[in-house]
Design a protein around this motif. Structure first.
Motif, PDB file in Angstrom:
ATOM      1  N   PRO A  37       0.822  -1.218   0.000  1.00  0.00           N
ATOM      2  CA  PRO A  37       0.000   0.000   0.000  1.00  0.00           C
ATOM      3  C   PRO A  37       0.857   1.269   0.000  1.00  0.00           C
ATOM      4  O   PRO A  37       0.777   2.102   0.910  1.00  0.00           O
ATOM      5  CB  PRO A  37      -0.808  -0.141   1.294  1.00  0.00           C
ATOM      6  CG  PRO A  37       0.068  -0.923   2.198  1.00  0.00           C
ATOM      7  CD  PRO A  37       0.833  -1.870   1.314  1.00  0.00           C
ATOM      8  N   LEU A  38       1.700   1.385  -0.994  1.00  0.00           N
ATOM      9  CA  LEU A  38       2.585   2.540  -1.134  1.00  0.00           C
ATOM     10  C   LEU A  38       2.255   3.271  -2.432  1.00  0.00           C
ATOM     11  O   LEU A  38       1.868   2.639  -3.421  1.00  0.00           O
ATOM     12  CB  LEU A  38       4.050   2.092  -1.172  1.00  0.00           C
ATOM     13  CG  LEU A  38       4.585   1.362   0.050  1.00  0.00           C
ATOM     14  CD1 LEU A  38       5.975   0.815  -0.243  1.00  0.00           C
ATOM     15  CD2 LEU A  38       4.611   2.296   1.244  1.00  0.00           C
ATOM     16  N   PRO A  39       2.460   4.591  -2.443  1.00  0.00           N
ATOM     17  CA  PRO A  39       2.248   5.307  -3.702  1.00  0.00           C
ATOM     18  C   PRO A  39       3.212   4.790  -4.774  1.00  0.00           C
ATOM     19  O   PRO A  39       4.385   4.556  -4.497  1.00  0.00           O
ATOM     20  CB  PRO A  39       2.568   6.762  -3.357  1.00  0.00           C
ATOM     21  CG  PRO A  39       2.558   6.847  -1.870  1.00  0.00           C
ATOM     22  CD  PRO A  39       2.838   5.465  -1.346  1.00  0.00           C
ATOM     23  N   PHE A  40       2.700   4.582  -5.938  1.00  0.00           N
ATOM     24  CA  PHE A  40       3.475   4.146  -7.103  1.00  0.00           C
ATOM     25  C   PHE A  40       4.066   2.739  -6.970  1.00  0.00           C
ATOM     26  O   PHE A  40       4.951   2.372  -7.742  1.00  0.00           O
ATOM     27  CB  PHE A  40       4.593   5.143  -7.431  1.00  0.00           C
ATOM     28  CG  PHE A  40       4.107   6.550  -7.597  1.00  0.00           C
ATOM     29  CD1 PHE A  40       3.349   6.904  -8.699  1.00  0.00           C
ATOM     30  CD2 PHE A  40       4.390   7.509  -6.636  1.00  0.00           C
ATOM     31  CE1 PHE A  40       2.893   8.198  -8.855  1.00  0.00           C
ATOM     32  CE2 PHE A  40       3.934   8.807  -6.781  1.00  0.00           C
ATOM     33  CZ  PHE A  40       3.183   9.155  -7.893  1.00  0.00           C
ATOM     34  N   ALA A  41       3.600   1.959  -5.994  1.00  0.00           N
ATOM     35  CA  ALA A  41       4.133   0.600  -5.825  1.00  0.00           C
ATOM     36  C   ALA A  41       3.898  -0.256  -7.065  1.00  0.00           C
ATOM     37  O   ALA A  41       4.719  -1.111  -7.400  1.00  0.00           O
ATOM     38  CB  ALA A  41       3.519  -0.071  -4.601  1.00  0.00           C
ATOM     39  N   ALA A  42       2.803  -0.018  -7.752  1.00  0.00           N
ATOM     40  CA  ALA A  42       2.501  -0.816  -8.945  1.00  0.00           C
ATOM     41  C   ALA A  42       3.356  -0.397 -10.145  1.00  0.00           C
ATOM     42  O   ALA A  42       3.517  -1.159 -11.091  1.00  0.00           O
ATOM     43  CB  ALA A  42       1.021  -0.705  -9.294  1.00  0.00           C
ATOM     44  N   VAL A  43       3.932   0.795 -10.100  1.00  0.00           N
ATOM     45  CA  VAL A  43       4.669   1.319 -11.238  1.00  0.00           C
ATOM     46  C   VAL A  43       6.177   1.133 -11.082  1.00  0.00           C
ATOM     47  O   VAL A  43       6.891   0.928 -12.070  1.00  0.00           O
ATOM     48  CB  VAL A  43       4.338   2.823 -11.427  1.00  0.00           C
ATOM     49  CG1 VAL A  43       5.124   3.402 -12.582  1.00  0.00           C
ATOM     50  CG2 VAL A  43       2.860   3.008 -11.627  1.00  0.00           C
ATOM     51  N   ILE A  44       6.678   1.164  -9.872  1.00  0.00           N
ATOM     52  CA  ILE A  44       8.129   1.124  -9.636  1.00  0.00           C
ATOM     53  C   ILE A  44       8.787  -0.117 -10.224  1.00  0.00           C
ATOM     54  O   ILE A  44       9.820  -0.004 -10.895  1.00  0.00           O
ATOM     55  CB  ILE A  44       8.438   1.293  -8.131  1.00  0.00           C
ATOM     56  CG1 ILE A  44       8.088   2.728  -7.719  1.00  0.00           C
ATOM     57  CG2 ILE A  44       9.892   0.971  -7.827  1.00  0.00           C
ATOM     58  CD1 ILE A  44       8.158   2.980  -6.228  1.00  0.00           C
ATOM     59  N   PRO A  45       8.236  -1.334 -10.040  1.00  0.00           N
ATOM     60  CA  PRO A  45       8.894  -2.501 -10.659  1.00  0.00           C
ATOM     61  C   PRO A  45       8.946  -2.422 -12.185  1.00  0.00           C
ATOM     62  O   PRO A  45       9.932  -2.840 -12.804  1.00  0.00           O
ATOM     63  CB  PRO A  45       8.044  -3.684 -10.206  1.00  0.00           C
ATOM     64  CG  PRO A  45       7.408  -3.223  -8.953  1.00  0.00           C
ATOM     65  CD  PRO A  45       7.153  -1.760  -9.151  1.00  0.00           C
ATOM     66  N   GLU A  46       7.912  -1.874 -12.792  1.00  0.00           N
ATOM     67  CA  GLU A  46       7.919  -1.738 -14.252  1.00  0.00           C
ATOM     68  C   GLU A  46       8.994  -0.753 -14.699  1.00  0.00           C
ATOM     69  O   GLU A  46       9.706  -0.998 -15.675  1.00  0.00           O
ATOM     70  CB  GLU A  46       6.546  -1.275 -14.753  1.00  0.00           C
ATOM     71  CG  GLU A  46       5.429  -2.257 -14.484  1.00  0.00           C
ATOM     72  CD  GLU A  46       5.639  -3.614 -15.146  1.00  0.00           C
ATOM     73  OE1 GLU A  46       6.253  -3.681 -16.237  1.00  0.00           O
ATOM     74  OE2 GLU A  46       5.196  -4.612 -14.569  1.00  0.00           O
ATOM     75  N   LEU A  47       9.117   0.364 -13.989  1.00  0.00           N
ATOM     76  CA  LEU A  47      10.157   1.339 -14.318  1.00  0.00           C
ATOM     77  C   LEU A  47      11.549   0.747 -14.112  1.00  0.00           C
ATOM     78  O   LEU A  47      12.452   0.962 -14.922  1.00  0.00           O
ATOM     79  CB  LEU A  47       9.996   2.598 -13.472  1.00  0.00           C
ATOM     80  CG  LEU A  47       8.806   3.489 -13.835  1.00  0.00           C
ATOM     81  CD1 LEU A  47       8.656   4.601 -12.812  1.00  0.00           C
ATOM     82  CD2 LEU A  47       8.969   4.053 -15.230  1.00  0.00           C
ATOM     83  N   ALA A  48      11.716  -0.009 -13.024  1.00  0.00           N
ATOM     84  CA  ALA A  48      13.013  -0.638 -12.762  1.00  0.00           C
ATOM     85  C   ALA A  48      13.368  -1.631 -13.870  1.00  0.00           C
ATOM     86  O   ALA A  48      14.508  -1.665 -14.350  1.00  0.00           O
ATOM     87  CB  ALA A  48      12.998  -1.340 -11.407  1.00  0.00           C
ATOM     88  N   THR A  49      12.391  -2.414 -14.293  1.00  0.00           N
ATOM     89  CA  THR A  49      12.616  -3.371 -15.372  1.00  0.00           C
ATOM     90  C   THR A  49      13.011  -2.647 -16.655  1.00  0.00           C
ATOM     91  O   THR A  49      13.933  -3.066 -17.361  1.00  0.00           O
ATOM     92  CB  THR A  49      11.342  -4.212 -15.622  1.00  0.00           C
ATOM     93  OG1 THR A  49      10.984  -4.879 -14.421  1.00  0.00           O
ATOM     94  CG2 THR A  49      11.553  -5.233 -16.718  1.00  0.00           C
ATOM     95  N   TYR A  50      12.333  -1.554 -16.935  1.00  0.00           N
ATOM     96  CA  TYR A  50      12.643  -0.791 -18.147  1.00  0.00           C
ATOM     97  C   TYR A  50      14.054  -0.201 -18.076  1.00  0.00           C
ATOM     98  O   TYR A  50      14.827  -0.332 -19.020  1.00  0.00           O
ATOM     99  CB  TYR A  50      11.606   0.317 -18.335  1.00  0.00           C
ATOM    100  CG  TYR A  50      11.915   1.202 -19.509  1.00  0.00           C
ATOM    101  CD1 TYR A  50      11.673   0.771 -20.801  1.00  0.00           C
ATOM    102  CD2 TYR A  50      12.483   2.454 -19.323  1.00  0.00           C
ATOM    103  CE1 TYR A  50      11.980   1.571 -21.888  1.00  0.00           C
ATOM    104  CE2 TYR A  50      12.787   3.264 -20.408  1.00  0.00           C
ATOM    105  CZ  TYR A  50      12.534   2.827 -21.685  1.00  0.00           C
ATOM    106  OH  TYR A  50      12.842   3.609 -22.753  1.00  0.00           O
ATOM    107  N   TRP A  51      14.400   0.417 -16.957  1.00  0.00           N
ATOM    108  CA  TRP A  51      15.710   1.067 -16.863  1.00  0.00           C
ATOM    109  C   TRP A  51      16.850   0.058 -16.797  1.00  0.00           C
ATOM    110  O   TRP A  51      17.915   0.277 -17.365  1.00  0.00           O
ATOM    111  CB  TRP A  51      15.760   2.034 -15.684  1.00  0.00           C
ATOM    112  CG  TRP A  51      14.948   3.263 -15.985  1.00  0.00           C
ATOM    113  CD1 TRP A  51      13.721   3.579 -15.480  1.00  0.00           C
ATOM    114  CD2 TRP A  51      15.272   4.298 -16.913  1.00  0.00           C
ATOM    115  NE1 TRP A  51      13.273   4.759 -16.031  1.00  0.00           N
ATOM    116  CE2 TRP A  51      14.208   5.223 -16.914  1.00  0.00           C
ATOM    117  CE3 TRP A  51      16.361   4.538 -17.745  1.00  0.00           C
ATOM    118  CZ2 TRP A  51      14.195   6.363 -17.714  1.00  0.00           C
ATOM    119  CZ3 TRP A  51      16.354   5.679 -18.544  1.00  0.00           C
ATOM    120  CH2 TRP A  51      15.286   6.566 -18.511  1.00  0.00           C
ATOM    121  N   LEU A  52      16.643  -1.065 -16.130  1.00  0.00           N
ATOM    122  CA  LEU A  52      17.669  -2.112 -16.116  1.00  0.00           C
ATOM    123  C   LEU A  52      17.839  -2.729 -17.506  1.00  0.00           C
ATOM    124  O   LEU A  52      18.948  -3.088 -17.901  1.00  0.00           O
ATOM    125  CB  LEU A  52      17.337  -3.186 -15.086  1.00  0.00           C
ATOM    126  CG  LEU A  52      17.462  -2.757 -13.618  1.00  0.00           C
ATOM    127  CD1 LEU A  52      16.924  -3.840 -12.698  1.00  0.00           C
ATOM    128  CD2 LEU A  52      18.903  -2.420 -13.276  1.00  0.00           C
TER     129      LEU A  52
END
Length: 125
Positions: A37-52
């Motif tokens: 239940p954190l802000p942007f929790a659903a988006v952070i893994p996707e962004l990390a995958t993209y940047w990695l």
């Protein structure tokens, strides 16, 4: 977007394989983080995958990468041959389609083919 995010997945498949527990555990960890239940929790893994993925090596052979710069749409076909000539039939069908396009004045501009010199299993080894 798919190219950037997909490179990381392809690299993970090459390093850890499809059968091992790594990918399942990584996917479960990603899902657990997204459920927090954190802000942007659903988006952070996707962004990390993209940047990695942007720092992962290009998984495509040079001639295939060049095709991605030439054509807007792509279809990659991995054809196996189980002794019945299936792979050769696919190659012949693509060649026949390309020839028909050229006869209609398209000059083969809509179709290009690249035949990999090694099998998929060898490419991932």
């Amino acid at each position: 977007v798919v190219d950037g995010a997909g490179r990381g997945l392809i690299l993970a498949l090459r390093l850890f394989g499809l059968d091992g527990p790594f990918l399942a555990r990584a996917w479960d960890a990603k899902a657990a983080f997204e459920a927090l239940p954190l802000p942007f929790a659903a988006v952070i893994p996707e962004l990390a995958t993209y940047w990695l993925g942007r720092v992962a090596p290009d998984p495509l052979p040079g001639p295939v990468r060049a095709l991605t710069d030439t054509y807007d749409h792509h279809l990659l076909v991995d054809a196996c041959d189980y002794g019945g000539g299936e792979a050769e039939a696919v190659v012949l069908a693509v060649a026949a389609f390309k020839e028909e396009e050229e006869l209609r004045g398209e000059k083969g501009g809509k179709v290009a083919a690249y035949e990999c010199q090694i099998g998929s299993g060898e490419a991932l080894a």
